[in-house]
Design a protein around this motif. Structure first.
Motif, PDB file in Angstrom:
ATOM      1  N   ASP A  27     -62.706  59.778  16.324  1.00  0.00           N
ATOM      2  CA  ASP A  27     -61.628  58.656  16.150  1.00  0.00           C
ATOM      3  C   ASP A  27     -60.912  59.158  15.247  1.00  0.00           C
ATOM      4  N   VAL A  28     -59.561  59.308  15.260  1.00  0.00           N
ATOM      5  CA  VAL A  28     -58.503  59.597  14.483  1.00  0.00           C
ATOM      6  C   VAL A  28     -58.254  58.792  13.401  1.00  0.00           C
ATOM      7  N   LEU A  29     -58.526  57.393  13.670  1.00  0.00           N
ATOM      8  CA  LEU A  29     -58.308  56.266  12.385  1.00  0.00           C
ATOM      9  C   LEU A  29     -59.413  56.499  11.339  1.00  0.00           C
ATOM     10  N   SER A  30     -60.585  56.663  11.973  1.00  0.00           N
ATOM     11  CA  SER A  30     -61.721  56.547  11.020  1.00  0.00           C
ATOM     12  C   SER A  30     -61.854  57.977  10.249  1.00  0.00           C
ATOM     13  N   ARG A  31     -61.405  58.967  10.838  1.00  0.00           N
ATOM     14  CA  ARG A  31     -61.088  60.168  10.329  1.00  0.00           C
ATOM     15  C   ARG A  31     -60.202  59.896   8.917  1.00  0.00           C
ATOM     16  N   PHE A  53     -64.108  51.718   0.469  1.00  0.00           N
ATOM     17  CA  PHE A  53     -64.839  50.779   1.407  1.00  0.00           C
ATOM     18  C   PHE A  53     -64.713  51.546   2.956  1.00  0.00           C
ATOM     19  N   ALA A  54     -64.617  52.659   2.828  1.00  0.00           N
ATOM     20  CA  ALA A  54     -64.466  53.480   4.181  1.00  0.00           C
ATOM     21  C   ALA A  54     -65.580  53.458   5.195  1.00  0.00           C
ATOM     22  N   ASP A  55     -66.934  53.133   4.561  1.00  0.00           N
ATOM     23  CA  ASP A  55     -68.109  53.086   5.363  1.00  0.00           C
ATOM     24  C   ASP A  55     -67.783  51.746   6.297  1.00  0.00           C
ATOM     25  N   VAL A  56     -67.410  50.645   5.383  1.00  0.00           N
ATOM     26  CA  VAL A  56     -67.125  49.321   5.998  1.00  0.00           C
ATOM     27  C   VAL A  56     -66.045  49.082   7.081  1.00  0.00           C
ATOM     28  N   ILE A  57     -64.874  49.913   6.823  1.00  0.00           N
ATOM     29  CA  ILE A  57     -63.713  49.518   7.406  1.00  0.00           C
ATOM     30  C   ILE A  57     -63.726  50.348   8.784  1.00  0.00           C
ATOM     31  N   ALA A  58     -64.089  51.546   8.549  1.00  0.00           N
ATOM     32  CA  ALA A  58     -63.622  52.885   9.651  1.00  0.00           C
ATOM     33  C   ALA A  58     -64.517  52.221  10.855  1.00  0.00           C
ATOM     34  N   PRO A  59     -63.807  51.898  12.021  1.00  0.00           N
ATOM     35  CA  PRO A  59     -64.506  51.477  13.225  1.00  0.00           C
ATOM     36  C   PRO A  59     -65.412  52.381  13.945  1.00  0.00           C
ATOM     37  N   TYR A  60     -65.486  53.643  13.560  1.00  0.00           N
ATOM     38  CA  TYR A  60     -66.397  54.712  14.152  1.00  0.00           C
ATOM     39  C   TYR A  60     -66.793  55.640  12.893  1.00  0.00           C
ATOM     40  N   ASP A  61     -67.992  56.300  13.324  1.00  0.00           N
ATOM     41  CA  ASP A  61     -68.419  57.156  12.354  1.00  0.00           C
ATOM     42  C   ASP A  61     -67.305  58.603  12.724  1.00  0.00           C
ATOM     43  N   LEU A  67     -59.078  64.418  22.519  1.00  0.00           N
ATOM     44  CA  LEU A  67     -57.500  64.430  22.557  1.00  0.00           C
ATOM     45  C   LEU A  67     -56.707  63.269  23.384  1.00  0.00           C
ATOM     46  N   GLN A  68     -57.260  62.197  23.280  1.00  0.00           N
ATOM     47  CA  GLN A  68     -56.406  61.136  24.050  1.00  0.00           C
ATOM     48  C   GLN A  68     -55.507  60.563  22.915  1.00  0.00           C
ATOM     49  N   GLY A  69     -54.342  59.980  23.673  1.00  0.00           N
ATOM     50  CA  GLY A  69     -53.441  59.086  22.547  1.00  0.00           C
ATOM     51  C   GLY A  69     -54.030  57.919  22.166  1.00  0.00           C
ATOM     52  N   PRO A  70     -53.086  57.134  21.505  1.00  0.00           N
ATOM     53  CA  PRO A  70     -53.572  55.742  20.949  1.00  0.00           C
ATOM     54  C   PRO A  70     -53.881  54.951  22.141  1.00  0.00           C
ATOM     55  N   SER A  71     -54.846  53.926  21.706  1.00  0.00           N
ATOM     56  CA  SER A  71     -55.259  53.124  22.749  1.00  0.00           C
ATOM     57  C   SER A  71     -55.837  52.090  22.309  1.00  0.00           C
ATOM     58  N   ALA A  72     -56.277  50.943  22.908  1.00  0.00           N
ATOM     59  CA  ALA A  72     -56.938  49.924  22.363  1.00  0.00           C
ATOM     60  C   ALA A  72     -58.316  50.038  21.629  1.00  0.00           C
ATOM     61  N   ARG A  73     -59.081  51.005  22.029  1.00  0.00           N
ATOM     62  CA  ARG A  73     -60.433  51.294  21.532  1.00  0.00           C
ATOM     63  C   ARG A  73     -60.176  52.335  20.193  1.00  0.00           C
ATOM     64  N   HIS A  74     -59.226  53.346  20.583  1.00  0.00           N
ATOM     65  CA  HIS A  74     -59.029  54.173  19.485  1.00  0.00           C
ATOM     66  C   HIS A  74     -57.401  54.001  18.980  1.00  0.00           C
ATOM     67  N   TRP A  75     -57.364  53.335  18.018  1.00  0.00           N
ATOM     68  CA  TRP A  75     -55.953  52.900  17.676  1.00  0.00           C
ATOM     69  C   TRP A  75     -54.945  54.120  17.555  1.00  0.00           C
ATOM     70  N   LEU A  76     -55.490  55.248  16.805  1.00  0.00           N
ATOM     71  CA  LEU A  76     -54.775  56.480  16.693  1.00  0.00           C
ATOM     72  C   LEU A  76     -55.221  57.435  17.810  1.00  0.00           C
ATOM     73  N   GLY A  77     -55.793  57.085  18.591  1.00  0.00           N
ATOM     74  CA  GLY A  77     -56.328  58.135  19.364  1.00  0.00           C
ATOM     75  C   GLY A  77     -57.520  58.980  19.177  1.00  0.00           C
ATOM     76  N   THR A  78     -57.937  60.023  19.551  1.00  0.00           N
ATOM     77  CA  THR A  78     -58.780  60.928  19.175  1.00  0.00           C
ATOM     78  C   THR A  78     -58.550  62.494  19.174  1.00  0.00           C
ATOM     79  N   ASP A  79     -59.524  63.124  18.594  1.00  0.00           N
ATOM     80  CA  ASP A  79     -58.994  64.330  18.364  1.00  0.00           C
ATOM     81  C   ASP A  79     -59.788  65.679  19.505  1.00  0.00           C
ATOM     82  N   ASP A  80     -59.872  66.829  18.900  1.00  0.00           N
ATOM     83  CA  ASP A  80     -60.352  67.763  20.188  1.00  0.00           C
ATOM     84  C   ASP A  80     -61.846  67.704  20.358  1.00  0.00           C
ATOM     85  N   LEU A  81     -62.598  66.852  19.487  1.00  0.00           N
ATOM     86  CA  LEU A  81     -63.878  66.669  19.936  1.00  0.00           C
ATOM     87  C   LEU A  81     -64.405  65.172  20.106  1.00  0.00           C
ATOM     88  N   GLY A  82     -62.930  64.570  20.406  1.00  0.00           N
ATOM     89  CA  GLY A  82     -63.292  63.105  20.677  1.00  0.00           C
ATOM     90  C   GLY A  82     -63.615  62.185  19.558  1.00  0.00           C
TER      91      GLY A  82
END
Lengths: 637, 343
Positions: free
Chosen positions: A76-80, A41-49, A59-74
């Motif tokens: 969403d780490v959680l979705s990935r 169910f990755a399509d349904v669960i993941a908050p972002y593409d 390269l942001q750390g964990p935040s309310a919008r991105h729980w696990l932060g973002t990578d070098d291209l911005g």
């Protein structure tokens, strides 16, 4: 005709027994279930593409919008990470399936066929296994080109070698089993024998191997993706995520944490599950917790002392009184109860009974060699005036070989195959009697000559496998007698031998007894052998003695229905007119003994009062039967 | 006597080849040498001998588990040796087997139903329901119940397992069952149950048995004829009672004398007579001459060089011993038995 309870013995390990492992297994299973759920169910669960870039928020750390932060291209780490689950599941399934589909049939085939097929395939496998696995995978990918599926084919081929060896190993063992021979007699084709008869017996180790492989595949996939040979960017997999994290380690160290933890948790869960499966399906692994090598002696609970006492004999060597042996923890299951007998110098007492009667256990109890989980809970064993139950185990060890020795059933396994037979006898003499090497060897050769082996000097230098069964048993007897023990325990010493050899060995026992004067406790299931060698015979049934008498008395005038039944069931006794006499039913296992007389459910003479406990009569002639005086069981009447 | 035997073994030899280091043929081991045997339909032939005598090799060759190196085995109209262990279905379903160890002869991962119906699955087109019905029938033949069908072998005792093995062997209504030490792993009280069962089934279904055993007394009970093997040779063959009561070959006598008796008095008497006999060479292997010459108390010069042929024995059967040769008539071994027969 009741089906026995196989569970009581504890031979078959039951799955999910220990609660601590229950919890762990629960955790492992939930983690794996979550993994599969996220993958599906990755399509349904993941908050972002997972592929949507947002360079402003890179390269942001964990935040309310991105729980696990973002990578070098911005991204969403959680979705990935969630989409990475999908890759992980696909990778594990694909590579493991290829490994099983490739390895198991080939392993089955070469194991069953053997010969050249086996030789060639195994050399290839050994070549592959001798190179580090990841290198092999890289070579295969170099040929196939990079990409997830190609990488998984490479891993599948790599891991198929372990399945191949597993399947081959099991087939090699099972092929020799008689049930495979039976299947061939039935006319089953080779493929049918392989898949229908042998394959189900491979299933348990196969399941375990699958779980271990899944873990290894996940790690390898991450490794291959990390070096850019597996999943290709921009697709999300734990391996590519780690790759990215490594590149930006200085800028955002947190990037490596989520995929790292995901990999560790998944692999740990899979391996844990594999371990638990192995323990529960494995044949009897860790079934009983051993408490120590030798049996523990407990102080006698003498209060409820049994009534029957064997009469005191002249020159008594061994006296066993009211012996009770239990298996398992308190209160345990009785194996032997209320057993009393005595043997005098130069006398042979036969201990006769069918399997499960406790006769072998009696011999081991006297030696203090009962094994883990068994203990003497009552009674006394007095050897040459010393109560063995009052001795420490080191003191008993000293008695073994010196005062009491044993001859086992199978001489080819009771002798050590790695040493010459002469050195095995000499070793006992050096350890127990402190002889020098030279003296011990000379004495060993003399003993070998004494047990009737021609050319003793040459034969002493032979290894056990170079001797026939009869010769090896003579050596075992020579070793047992090397320190001139006062008691010799012989446990089915002629059962594995041919009849003509059996006769020679029985004659040897008698000759040696005339010369050395030791007492012999002769354990056998064969009443005719007992008739030949014994002075007195004690008949055992279901852990207790049911009758004891001099050899002539016992055979001419048995008092217990079981003794009479055994005598008439021996093929020697009856004429060539079937049906042969039988005793109905089976010997009951410990724990399934009937109340009162344990033979009552199979006895033709049983009456209502037989349901109450029956005491053994005292004296020269001992019988445990309420109706002993009423019945005339003499053969031929 | 004009009826052709069901199984006829003629001049059968079985040789095993050892393997040298490179997988090439090594030393030969002659397990069976020139054996002749015949079993009529519905008859039991007991094959006795000590370990290594070749009796199991004969059984395995008849079953097609081991190839014969020479000679012939005729079963009905089929030449089994020519088939080179690949028996067609119509032969396979007529020859079945029960092996010694009931603990390893049943597949631990199959249910009783699977084990008993396996022959039906291989050889018939019966559907599941028909097979199950037959399985229930078969279990009843061996005194087990329908409820046992779904259980696994480890839930049964040795005797019960052997019953399951017998049920499976009976499934295809074979004409011949090879029984390889069928009761020697069982307890005394269970042994006779199985022997009786085999006997009953034989009479009811007209099956012939080739019974391999080391226990002469037991073989005497259920066999019509007995053949005795020594070092790969059949040294004596004949009607069960004759072989057991009037053995003609010195080895058969030695074998019978070695079986312990249930009577301590007779045992004692036999011991005394044994003491009077001279000690014999224990060297057992004989390359030329009679295979038993080194242990035989009656060996003659001729036995050292010549292989004794089959001589007819009074009372039926044959024995390979020069003591029976016509020229030594007058002091040969069967004389006592002839005297006995004079009323």
């Amino acid at each position: 005709m009741t089906v026995e309870n196989a569970e009581s013995a504890g031979a078959v390990g039951k799955p999910w027994r220990i609660s601590a492992s229950n919890v762990l297994v629960g955790v492992a299973v939930s983690i794996l279930a979550l993994l599969v759920f996220l993958a599906v169910f990755a399509d349904v669960i993941a908050p972002y593409d997972p592929l949507r870039q947002n360079l402003i928020n890179a390269l942001q750390g964990p935040s309310a919008r991105h729980w696990l932060g973002t990578d070098d291209l911005g991204r969403d780490v959680l979705s990935r990470l969630i989409y990475g689950c999908r890759i992980a599941v696909i990778a594990a399934t694909e590579a493991t399936a290829i490994a099983v589909a490739l390895g198991v049939p080939i392993g089955l085939f070469i194991g069953y066929r053997g010969g050249w097929w086996d030789w060639v395939v195994m050399r290839i496998v050994e070549a592959i296994v001798s190179i580090p696995g990841i290198m092999v995978a890289i070579v295969i990918i170099a040929i196939l080109g990079p990409g997830l599926h190609r990488a998984m084919i490479a891993l599948g081929i790599l891991f198929s070698t372990s399945f191949l060896r597993l399947a081959r190993g099991v087939v090699l063992a099972e092929r020799e089993e008689i049930y495979v021979r039976s299947a061939r007699v039935i006319g089953a084709s080779d493929s049918r024998i392989l898949f229908r008869h042998i394959f189900p017996n491979i299933a348990p180790p196969l399941i375990v191997q699958v779980t271990l492989t899944v873990g290894a595949v996940l790690l390898s996939e991450a490794g291959l993706s990390f070096i850019g040979l597996g999943v290709q960017p921009p697709q999300a997999s734990w391996g590519t995520m780690l790759n990215t994290a490594a590149a930006f380690m200085q800028l955002n160290w947190f990037l490596s944490i989520p995929p790292g933890i995901a990999i560790i948790l998944t692999v740990l869960s899979v391996n844990l599950l594999g371990d638990v499966l192995r323990d529960s399906i494995g044949r009897g692994i860790a079934a009983t917790a051993p408490e120590g090598r030798t049996a523990t002696f407990e102080p006698s609970r003498s209060a409820a002392s049994p009534a029957a006492r064997p009469e005191t004999r002249e020159n008594e060597v061994l006296r066993v009184e009211g012996l009770e042996v239990m298996v398992g923890s308190d209160p345990g299951l009785p194996i032997i109860t209320d057993l009393s007998f005595s043997i005098a110098q130069g006398e042979t007492l036969g201990l006769v009974g069918e399997s499960g009667s406790g006769k072998t256990m009696t011999g081991l109890a006297i030696l203090g060699l009962m094994g883990a989980g068994l203990r003497i809970t009552r009674g006394s064993i007095v050897l040459d005036g010393i109560d063995l139950r009052c001795l420490a185990s080191a003191e008993i060890e000293k008695l073994r070989g010196d005062e009491v020795a044993m001859v086992f059933q199978d001489p080819t396994t009771s002798l050590n195959p790695a040493f010459t037979v002469g050195s095995q006898i000499a070793e006992v003499l050096r350890a127990k009697q402190g002889l020098s090497q030279r003296q011990a060897w000379d004495r060993a050769v003399a003993l070998i000559e004494r047990v009737g082996i021609p050319q003793p000097g040459a034969r002493a230098k032979a290894y056990p496998h170079e001797l026939s069964g009869g010769m090896a048993q003579r050596i075992a007897i020579a070793r047992a007698l090397s320190c001139n023990p006062s008691l010799l325990i012989a446990d089915e010493p002629t059962t594995a031998l041919d009849v003509t050899v059996q006769q020679e060995i029985l004659d040897l026992f008698r000759d040696l007894q005339d010369e050395f004067g030791m007492a012999i406790l002769f354990i056998t299931h064969d009443l005719a052998v007992a008739a030949d060698i014994c002075d007195r015979i004690s008949v055992m049934y279901a852990g207790e003695m049911v009758e004891m008498a001099g050899v002539d008395t016992l055979f001419h005038d048995p008092k217990h229905p079981y003794t009479a039944g055994l005598l008439s069931a021996m093929p020697h006794a009856s004429d060539r007119n079937p049906p042969l006499p039988t005793i109905r039913g089976n010997v009951p296992r410990p724990g399934a003994w009937p109340a009162g007389c344990r033979f009552s459910n199979r006895c033709d003479f049983a009456v209502a009062t037989c349901k109450q406990p029956v005491a053994l009569t005292s004296g020269e002639r001992m019988v445990r039967c309420l109706r002993a005086d009423q019945l005339d069981l003499r053969p031929g009447t | 006597m004009t009826v052709r035997p069901l199984l006829e073994i003629t001049d059968l030899s079985v040789t095993y080849w050892g393997r040298s280091l490179l997988g090439l043929r090594g030393k030969p081991f002659f397990a069976v040498k020139g054996a002749n045997l015949a079993i009529r339909a519905g008859e039991t032939l007991g094959l006795v001998g000590e370990s290594g005598s070749g009796k199991s090799s004969i059984a395995n060759t008849v079953l097609g588990l081991v190839p014969a190196s020479s000679g012939s085995i005729r079963f009905g109209d089929h030449d089994l040796v020519a088939m080179k262990t690949r028996y067609p279905s119509e032969v396979r379903n007529q020859i079945q087997a029960v092996f010694q160890d009931p603990y390893s002869s049943l597949n631990p991962s199959m249910t009783v139903e699977g084990i008993v119906t396996e022959p039906l699955r291989v050889h018939t087109n019966m559907n599941k329901a028909e097979r199950r019905e037959r399985a229930i029938e078969l279990l009843k033949l061996v005194s087990l119940q329908e409820e046992h069908l779904s259980r696994h072998p480890h839930q049964f005792s040795g005797g019960q397992r052997q019953r399951i093995a017998i049920a499976s062997a009976l499934a295809l209504r074979p004409k011949l069952i090879v029984l390889d030490e069928p009761v020697s792993a069982l307890d005394v009280s269970t042994q006779n149950q199985i022997i009786n069962l085999l006997y009953e089934r034989r009479d009811a279904l007209g099956i012939a048995y080739l019974l391999i055993a080391h226990d002469l007394a037991l073989v005497h009970h259920i066999s019509d004829r007995i053949a005795v093997m020594y070092l790969g040779h059949i040294v004596e063959e004949g009607p069960s009672d004759r072989v057991y009561k009037n053995p003609a070959h010195p080895y058969t006598k030695a074998l019978l004398d070695a079986v312990p008796l249930l009577d301590p008095d007779r045992q004692r008497a036999r011991r005394e007579s044994r003491k009077l006999q001279p000690a014999l060479d224990t060297q057992r292997v004989a390359d030329v001459g009679c295979p038993y010459k080194n242990r035989c108390p009656m060996a003659m010069p001729r036995c050292q060089t010549d292989m004794p042929p089959e001589y007819p024995v009074a009372g039926g059967g044959v024995a390979n011993c020069f003591l029976l040769a016509p020229e030594v008539e007058g002091h040969h071994a069967t004389k006592p038995s002839r005297e006995k027969r004079i009323p």
